[in-house]
Design an enzyme around this catalytic site. Sequence first.
Site, short mmCIF file in Angstrom:
data_model
loop_
_atom_site.label_atom_id
_atom_site.label_comp_id
_atom_site.label_asym_id
_atom_site.label_seq_id
_atom_site.Cartn_x
_atom_site.Cartn_y
_atom_site.Cartn_z
N LYS A 1 -11.20 -1.28 6.38
CA LYS A 1 -10.02 -0.99 7.18
C LYS A 1 -10.51 -0.51 8.55
O LYS A 1 -11.48 0.24 8.64
CB LYS A 1 -9.20 0.10 6.49
CG LYS A 1 -8.03 0.67 7.27
CD LYS A 1 -7.34 1.72 6.42
CE LYS A 1 -6.25 2.45 7.18
NZ LYS A 1 -5.54 3.42 6.30
N ARG B 1 1.06 10.21 0.81
CA ARG B 1 1.65 11.13 1.78
C ARG B 1 2.96 11.71 1.26
O ARG B 1 3.72 12.31 2.02
CB ARG B 1 1.89 10.42 3.11
CG ARG B 1 0.61 9.88 3.74
CD ARG B 1 0.87 9.25 5.08
NE ARG B 1 -0.31 8.57 5.60
CZ ARG B 1 -0.38 7.95 6.76
NH1 ARG B 1 0.70 7.92 7.54
NH2 ARG B 1 -1.49 7.35 7.14
N THR C 1 -4.35 6.23 1.80
CA THR C 1 -4.63 7.61 2.18
C THR C 1 -5.45 8.29 1.08
O THR C 1 -5.26 9.46 0.77
CB THR C 1 -3.33 8.41 2.47
OG1 THR C 1 -2.39 7.56 3.17
CG2 THR C 1 -3.63 9.60 3.37
N GLU D 1 0.86 -1.19 0.00
CA GLU D 1 0.00 0.00 0.00
C GLU D 1 0.89 1.23 0.00
O GLU D 1 1.58 1.51 0.98
CB GLU D 1 -0.92 0.03 1.22
CG GLU D 1 -1.78 1.28 1.29
CD GLU D 1 -2.51 1.43 2.61
OE1 GLU D 1 -2.80 2.59 2.98
OE2 GLU D 1 -2.78 0.41 3.28
#
Length: 217
Positions: free
Chosen positions: A136, A52, A76, A48
């Site tokens: 998640k 960021r 994200t 993943e």
Amino acid sequence: MNTRTTTTPEVVSPLDLAPVLPVVVIPDAELAVPLARALLAGGLRAIEITLRSTAALEACRRITAEVPGMTVGVGTVRAPAHVTEARDAGAQFLVSPGATPGLLDALEDSCLPFLPGTATISEMLAVAERGITEMKLFPAEVVGGTALLRAVHGPLPDLRFCPTGGITPRTAATYLTQPNVGCVGGSWLTPADALNRRDWDGISTLAAAASSLRTAA
């Protein structure tokens, strides 16, 4: 599997790719391919890449093109625009920290497997109302960890989770014993100093230890 369209038998849920899903911040796209190869050599076949860093989408493109054994996800994902950008970069699954109605619409429309972020039973129910059963749990340790997972399994037995946030090699195995946990997300596999030193052997060793956690659990 969280997709709006019918999936083929070859498509595997992100929850079933590996016991630990490496959650990675890649500061430089040049690191992407050797990093993915190191994780793969250690037995982990999914990654993943979090949004960021400015290198994230290019890193996704490079790994998808050059490391065919690795399944590449983008995490994200916070807005519909991120969904489009990640899909265009070649992402094979998507992960979000939360789940607003607009973001869920975009995730479903992407036709990619995805894990929407949840932290409370109400959020889990809101996501499940759409027929989405894979999620998640974030931030896992802050919101209750394995105790929360045990508590929600009774009323929500059809839901499966990837807990992420604050999980360590010491606690990961306990998470993996929970019947509603498919995998855990871990940032410990790619420490910043190892990336800076290009310590691919060290990262492969961490990946190998993580890949054995399901058996240990």
